[in-house]
Design an enzyme around this catalytic site. Structure first.
Site, PDB file in Angstrom:
ATOM      1  N   TYR A 284      -6.937 -54.498  42.865  1.00 38.93           N
ATOM      2  CA  TYR A 284      -7.438 -54.185  41.524  1.00 38.93           C
ATOM      3  C   TYR A 284      -7.719 -55.473  40.748  1.00 38.93           C
ATOM      4  O   TYR A 284      -8.794 -55.643  40.156  1.00 38.93           O
ATOM      5  CB  TYR A 284      -6.405 -53.333  40.790  1.00 38.93           C
ATOM      6  CG  TYR A 284      -6.766 -52.996  39.362  1.00 38.93           C
ATOM      7  CD1 TYR A 284      -7.666 -51.975  39.071  1.00 38.93           C
ATOM      8  CD2 TYR A 284      -6.179 -53.686  38.298  1.00 38.93           C
ATOM      9  CE1 TYR A 284      -7.983 -51.653  37.760  1.00 38.93           C
ATOM     10  CE2 TYR A 284      -6.482 -53.366  36.990  1.00 38.93           C
ATOM     11  CZ  TYR A 284      -7.388 -52.353  36.716  1.00 38.93           C
ATOM     12  OH  TYR A 284      -7.699 -52.040  35.417  1.00 38.93           O
TER      13      TYR A 284
ATOM     14  N   SER B  20      -5.092 -58.433  34.247  1.00 36.66           N
ATOM     15  CA  SER B  20      -4.647 -58.627  35.630  1.00 36.66           C
ATOM     16  C   SER B  20      -5.628 -59.482  36.416  1.00 36.66           C
ATOM     17  O   SER B  20      -5.312 -59.948  37.511  1.00 36.66           O
ATOM     18  CB  SER B  20      -4.459 -57.279  36.334  1.00 36.66           C
ATOM     19  OG  SER B  20      -5.692 -56.612  36.484  1.00 36.66           O
TER      20      SER B  20
ATOM     21  N   ASP C  10     -22.609 -40.790  39.074  1.00 36.96           N
ATOM     22  CA  ASP C  10     -21.645 -41.521  39.904  1.00 36.96           C
ATOM     23  C   ASP C  10     -22.186 -42.937  40.034  1.00 36.96           C
ATOM     24  O   ASP C  10     -23.222 -43.165  40.673  1.00 36.96           O
ATOM     25  CB  ASP C  10     -21.530 -40.863  41.280  1.00 36.96           C
ATOM     26  CG  ASP C  10     -20.454 -41.503  42.155  1.00 36.96           C
ATOM     27  OD1 ASP C  10     -20.071 -42.661  41.891  1.00 36.96           O
ATOM     28  OD2 ASP C  10     -20.017 -40.843  43.118  1.00 36.96           O
TER      29      ASP C  10
ATOM     30  N   LYS D 172     -11.213 -57.188  39.055  1.00 37.19           N
ATOM     31  CA  LYS D 172     -11.310 -57.533  37.639  1.00 37.19           C
ATOM     32  C   LYS D 172     -11.562 -59.027  37.451  1.00 37.19           C
ATOM     33  O   LYS D 172     -12.284 -59.441  36.546  1.00 37.19           O
ATOM     34  CB  LYS D 172     -10.038 -57.092  36.910  1.00 37.19           C
ATOM     35  CG  LYS D 172      -9.823 -55.583  36.920  1.00 37.19           C
ATOM     36  CD  LYS D 172     -11.014 -54.825  36.328  1.00 37.19           C
ATOM     37  CE  LYS D 172     -10.756 -53.341  36.195  1.00 37.19           C
ATOM     38  NZ  LYS D 172     -11.873 -52.619  35.543  1.00 37.19           N
TER      39      LYS D 172
ATOM     40  N   ALA E 138     -16.723 -42.485  30.264  1.00 34.91           N
ATOM     41  CA  ALA E 138     -16.413 -41.886  28.961  1.00 34.91           C
ATOM     42  C   ALA E 138     -15.622 -40.595  29.047  1.00 34.91           C
ATOM     43  O   ALA E 138     -15.306 -39.996  28.016  1.00 34.91           O
ATOM     44  CB  ALA E 138     -17.715 -41.634  28.195  1.00 34.91           C
TER      45      ALA E 138
END
Length: 254
Positions: free
Chosen positions: A151, A140, A59, A155, A13
């Site tokens: 990446y 992606s 974290d 995803k 956020a």
């Protein structure tokens, strides 16, 4: 803030989509627990509302810390009705100098970090037979694109994970959504040095996400033109697929 009966937890956020989404959920009547690593950014975000956003820095690579954070949120705010996992990193990969550490760093946040969040909230939502979890993946994740293999792989894993857990969790009263944005103007995309078609603002993305979450859609994907093109690309036979993706190579990498 006692009149706010809905509670949301937004991870990631401190900036980008997560930040815009936290503010949008406040407009929708939620009391929002906002999480990220950057305490200063979270405090700044919280200062923009009259107590409707409360910072809970964490974290997400630390599973035990995530568990403690969710316990703290529910102890101070009440049960989480909606959890949205927007934290993510992107590091461009170069196959001729493949870097396993880059894979570990990216997966550590995008996949493992998100799984820590799922672990923490599902352990509470399932016994209550209520709740809604949403993971921000990416278009992606539909296909392997040059420069975004690592990446995109994380995803794609989130999309697959969401598809797999959806049926059983629905039977247990918990909704699952996967959010697949195209290019959104955020600090993540600011580092890109290539054309980004159909770019939208983080605020526009947040509006689209909230509309999808309200209807409890499984997939919330946008913008439509980019979603259509990438899903069509995925349907092509490999010779045609690679003919298209070859054109995405940067000139300095050919």
């Amino acid at each position: 803030m006692a009149d706010r009966q809905k509670r949301a937890w937004v991870v990631g956020a401190s900036s980008g989509i997560g930040r815009a989404l936290a503010l949008k959920l406040v407009d929708e009547g939620y009391l929002v627990a906002a999480s990220a690593r950057n305490v200063e950014d979270l405090n700044l975000l919280a200062s923009e509302t009259d107590g409707a956003i409360r910072p809970f820095p964490v974290d997400i690579r630390d599973g035990e810390a995530v568990g403690r954070t969710v316990a703290d949120i529910e102890e101070t705010m009440g049960p989480v009705d909606l959890a949205v996992f927007a934290a993510g990193i992107y590091l461009r990969d170069e196959p001729d100098r493949f870097d396993a550490d880059l894979v570990a760093k990216t997966a550590g946040v995008n996949l493992i970090g998100t799984s820590h969040c799922l672990d923490a909230v599902l352990g509470r939502m399932v016994p209550r037979r209520s709740g809604h979890v949403a993971m921000i993946a990416s278009v992606s994740g539909y296909a392997g694109l040059p420069g975004g293999g690592v990446y995109g792989a994380t995803k794609a894993a989130l999309i697959t994970l969401a598809e797999a857990i959806y049926p059983e969790l629905k039977e247990k009263g918990v909704a699952v959504s996967v959010i697949n944005p195209g290019f959104v103007q955020t600090p993540l995309t600011d580092q890109n040095d290539f054309p980004m078609p159909f770019m939208i603002s983080a605020e526009d993305a947040a509006d689209r996400i909230v509309r999808g979450l309200k209807s409890r859609r499984f997939e919330i994907a946008f913008p439509k033109r980019m979603v259509f093109l990438l899903k069509l690309l995925r349907l092509l036979p490999y010779p045609l697929f690679f003919a298209v993706t070859k054109k995405m190579l940067r000139a300095d990498r050919v």
